[in-house]
Scaffold this active site. Structure first.
Site, PDB file in Angstrom:
ATOM      1  N   ARG A  63       0.508  -1.197   0.018  1.00 44.84           N
ATOM      2  CA  ARG A  63      -0.489   0.170   0.044  1.00 44.84           C
ATOM      3  C   ARG A  63       0.781   1.382   0.169  1.00 44.84           C
ATOM      4  O   ARG A  63       0.410   2.126  -0.490  1.00 44.84           O
ATOM      5  CB  ARG A  63      -0.873   0.394   1.146  1.00 44.84           C
ATOM      6  CG  ARG A  63      -1.922  -1.197   1.547  1.00 44.84           C
ATOM      7  CD  ARG A  63      -3.026  -0.920   2.839  1.00 44.84           C
ATOM      8  NE  ARG A  63      -3.526  -2.354   2.810  1.00 44.84           N
ATOM      9  CZ  ARG A  63      -4.676  -2.094   3.467  1.00 44.84           C
ATOM     10  NH1 ARG A  63      -5.348  -0.975   3.788  1.00 44.84           N
ATOM     11  NH2 ARG A  63      -5.328  -3.376   2.911  1.00 44.84           N
TER      12      ARG A  63
ATOM     13  N   GLU B  70     -11.051  -0.779  -5.523  1.00 43.00           N
ATOM     14  CA  GLU B  70     -11.305  -0.184  -4.788  1.00 43.00           C
ATOM     15  C   GLU B  70     -11.132   2.026  -3.908  1.00 43.00           C
ATOM     16  O   GLU B  70      -9.478   1.093  -5.299  1.00 43.00           O
ATOM     17  CB  GLU B  70     -11.930  -0.779  -3.360  1.00 43.00           C
ATOM     18  CG  GLU B  70     -12.579  -0.235  -2.515  1.00 43.00           C
ATOM     19  CD  GLU B  70     -13.198  -0.117  -0.883  1.00 43.00           C
ATOM     20  OE1 GLU B  70     -13.700  -0.342  -0.456  1.00 43.00           O
ATOM     21  OE2 GLU B  70     -11.566  -0.986  -0.589  1.00 43.00           O
TER      22      GLU B  70
END
Length: 456
Positions: free
Chosen positions: A88, A159
């Site tokens: 991430r 997403e």
């Protein structure tokens, strides 16, 4: 060669990426099974059928594969792929080391699946084997390499967004860069959408999951939707999470669906498919696992009452750590059962609350559109910078955190200090009028703390 393609080749020329074959990936997506596209399932499902999707990600291929086996046995509709924290943050070097340690010692050294390190060729084998849509859950401000790898793997629901994956998670990642990085993502998704079924983009509605008022949630959902649609995306999911009041959730769902269609039409994107996703409770869970299951069941009832197209589940182990695959699969099975027996629910409408919320959202949207910047993303950037959009409890330095919210006697989230957010005076008076503000400051602060942990 287009500027976008030049940028793609630069992004994918990375030491942690195997040679990326653009032509092969294009051919794969063109001929991919329609079962891999959640947009296809949204189109073909019965009107009262809600797709069920859990969360879940393990570092090794073998454990992720085993998790999917449990989910399939539990009658899952959508498989998740939750990405680890190092990926991430674009720290693929550390992710690589932790993946190796996880594989060598059979201990999970990462809190998710390091997709970039596994690569699309390996991951695609797993995705195509199960032949179900997979949703990428990640929380990444700069997701360009991750999304390229995901799409090449057969993951066709992405997403996130420049607001929802930045303000709740990051302290100082530059917001303007996030907008540009996500513009890249939207364009790649739009380009691939013409090859087969559309790639579905989904915004992350829960935000900080901490006393966020519905008006802020809806505004951010609408803006990320518009930023996506203007780049050519044809399938988009707006979302929000259980807020603590059944009535407020029903009102939020109604207003979000109504205004999503309205603003899509405003930019001539009526042909885009807009779906509604509902997250089970995203705040602190009760330690008592029986209570946790009751909370999950209540959320499932509300999801049915807001007519969600998809529900994203939690587990009874939420308060105690990362859920086991057994607990995760159990929630999927229980949620499917609960949805199957929810028949004849009443149609609840609260016209006054819907009117107030609609006025609030449209006033904020108008203020964003009236910003003098020449592009939508710059208007949104300026609006966050100026406090017109303000997310309670966001850790990011650009967020004003001047808006204060509290729960009223019916557990609705109310705005008692609006900061720079242009809540109309009539609506502001209504919001405050639902609360007991005669208390001293210390008592109100204690109420806010209690309201944050309302489900514990």
């Amino acid at each position: 060669m287009s500027l976008l393609q030049e940028e793609r080749e630069i992004i994918l020329n990375n030491e942690y990426v195997d040679t990326f074959d653009f032509a092969e990936v294009k051919e794969f997506i063109t001929n991919a099974s329609k079962n891999l596209f959640i947009s296809h399932h949204f189109k073909k499902k019965a009107e009262d059928k809600m797709l069920v999707q859990p969360r879940g990600g393990f570092p090794t291929y073998e454990k992720q594969y085993a998790l999917y086996e449990f989910f399939v046995d539990a009658n899952v509709d959508v498989l998740p792929l939750t990405i680890d924290s190092n990926t991430r943050l674009n720290d693929y070097g550390t992710a690589k080391k932790m993946l190796r340690l996880s594989e060598e010692n059979d201990i999970d050294m990462l809190n998710g699946y390091p997709l970039v390190n596994h690569g699309y060729r390996t991951t695609r084998k797993m995705i195509t084997h199960f032949d179900k849509p997979v949703s990428l859950r990640h929380g990444t401000p700069d997701a360009r390499l991750l999304i390229e790898t995901a799409l090449a793997s057969g993951i066709f629901e992405i997403e996130g967004g420049p607001i929802t994956y930045l303000l709740p998670y990051s302290k100082n990642f530059p917001l303007d860069k996030a907008f540009l990085y996500w513009k890249y993502v939207e364009r790649v998704c739009a380009n691939y959408s013409g090859l087969n079924e559309p790639i579905n983009r989904e915004s992350f509605g829960p935000l900080t999951a901490t006393l966020v008022p519905p008006s802020i949630t809806i505004v951010i959902q609408l803006l990320e939707m518009l930023l996506s649609l203007e780049e050519g995306v044809k399938s988009f999911s707006v979302s929000f999470a259980q807020q603590g009041s059944m009535n407020q959730d029903i009102v939020t769902g109604a207003v979000l669906k109504k205004l999503a269609k309205h603003y899509a039409a405003e930019i001539n994107c009526e042909d885009a498919a807009i779906n509604l996703v509902y997250h089970q409770w995203m705040g602190a869970f009760p330690m008592n696992k029986d209570y946790a299951e009751q909370l999950i069941n209540l959320a499932t009832v509300i999801a049915r009452m807001v007519s969600a197209d998809k529900i994203i589940t939690k587990t009874r182990e939420e308060a105690s750590g990362i859920p086991t695959k057994e607990a995760n699969a159990k929630t999927v099975a229980n949620t499917q059962y609960t949805l199957g027996i929810l028949n004849g629910l009443p149609n609840v409408v609260d016209e006054e609350e819907e009117e107030i919320l609609t006025l609030e959202v449209m006033a904020i949207m108008e203020a964003v559109f009236n910003d003098p910047a020449d592009t939508l993303w710059r208007k949104v950037f300026n609006s966050i910078k100026n406090g017109i959009i303000d997310v309670p409890f966001s850790p990011h330095i650009i967020n004003h955190n001047n808006m204060i919210t509290i729960r009223d006697a019916k557990k609705n989230i109310r705005i008692i200090k609006r900061g720079n957010v242009p809540i109309p005076d009539r609506c502001y008076a209504y919001e405050k009028g639902q609360c007991d503000l005669t208390k001293d400051t210390t008592s109100i602060v204690n109420d806010i703390i209690h309201d944050i942990g309302i489900m514990q």
